[in-house]
Structures are given as structure tokens and as C-alpha cells.
Design a protein around this motif. Structure first.
Motif, PDB file in Angstrom:
ATOM      1  N   HIS A 160       0.812  -1.250  -0.122  1.00  0.00           N
ATOM      2  CA  HIS A 160       0.043  -0.125  -0.056  1.00  0.00           C
ATOM      3  C   HIS A 160       0.790   1.359   0.136  1.00  0.00           C
ATOM      4  N   ALA A 161       1.924   1.125   0.788  1.00  0.00           N
ATOM      5  CA  ALA A 161       3.011   2.406   0.757  1.00  0.00           C
ATOM      6  C   ALA A 161       3.426   2.640  -0.714  1.00  0.00           C
ATOM      7  N   SER A 162       3.834   1.470  -1.285  1.00  0.00           N
ATOM      8  CA  SER A 162       4.336   1.608  -2.631  1.00  0.00           C
ATOM      9  C   SER A 162       3.258   2.146  -3.572  1.00  0.00           C
ATOM     10  N   VAL A 163       2.303   1.873  -3.721  1.00  0.00           N
ATOM     11  CA  VAL A 163       1.162   2.175  -4.447  1.00  0.00           C
ATOM     12  C   VAL A 163       0.794   3.735  -3.876  1.00  0.00           C
ATOM     13  N   ARG A 164       0.950   4.247  -2.890  1.00  0.00           N
ATOM     14  CA  ARG A 164       0.803   5.777  -2.597  1.00  0.00           C
ATOM     15  C   ARG A 164       1.706   6.445  -3.319  1.00  0.00           C
ATOM     16  N   ARG A 165       3.164   5.948  -3.045  1.00  0.00           N
ATOM     17  CA  ARG A 165       4.316   6.487  -3.542  1.00  0.00           C
ATOM     18  C   ARG A 165       4.026   6.824  -5.171  1.00  0.00           C
ATOM     19  N   ALA A 188       2.978  10.063  -9.880  1.00  0.00           N
ATOM     20  CA  ALA A 188       1.837  10.274 -11.248  1.00  0.00           C
ATOM     21  C   ALA A 188       1.172  11.449 -11.231  1.00  0.00           C
ATOM     22  N   ALA A 189       0.802  11.917 -10.114  1.00  0.00           N
ATOM     23  CA  ALA A 189       0.089  13.239  -9.959  1.00  0.00           C
ATOM     24  C   ALA A 189       0.469  14.365 -10.229  1.00  0.00           C
TER      25      ALA A 189
END
Length: 85
Positions: free
Chosen positions: A74-79, A84-85
Motif C-alpha cells: 500500500h505504501a508503494s502504491v501511494r508513492r 503520477a499526479a
């Protein structure tokens, strides 16, 4: 024919009361029938605590690794989303 004389409905009602689970009589009756059918098909008796677990990890270490792995994912996905934003 059931291979034993366990009162699954009574055991289920006691389990629900002990664990604060609300269920109608009809729901408990249906669940007790399922447990009885499963018990008739298996060699070992049914353990109600094991029957109602949503997960099963053989050891505490494996359970901890699974939780840590999910947190890292989940931390990797958030990073990645932040980049990307």
C-alpha cells in the motif's frame, strides 16, 4: 445419518452469544445444518472457531509477514500515485 450427536444449533447459539454475533434463529439453523453436513463429510470434528475464521495463517510469524507485506504494498502504491499526479 450424522456420525455424532453434537448439538450444532446449541453450540452455534453459545458461540454467537459469547462473541456478540447477532443472527436470527433461521440463519443459525441454516448454518448449523451446513456445519453438520460438512462434519459428516470430514474425518475430524468441526471446530466452530476455525469454521468462522476469515483467514488462516499456520504461524504467527507468517501472519505478521502477511500484514507487513500488505502495508509495504500500500505504501508503494501511494508513492507511485503521488509521482503520477
Amino acid at each position: 445419518m450424522p456420525k455424532n450427536n453434537r448439538n450444532y444449533l446449541g453450540e452455534l447459539a453459545a458461540y454467537n452469544q459469547k462473541n456478540g454475533i447477532t443472527a436470527t434463529f433461521s440463519e443459525m439453523k441454516k448454518t448449523a445444518r451446513r456445519i453438520e453436513k460438512l462434519d459428516a463429510e470430514r474425518a475430524e470434528p468441526i471446530d466452530l472457531n476455525a469454521y468462522f475464521l476469515d483467514y488462516q495463517d499456520p504461524t504467527g510469524e507468517e501472519a505478521a509477514e502477511n500484514v507487513d507485506g500488505e502495508r509495504e504494498h500500500h505504501a508503494s502504491v501511494r508513492r507511485r500515485l503521488a509521482v503520477a499526479a
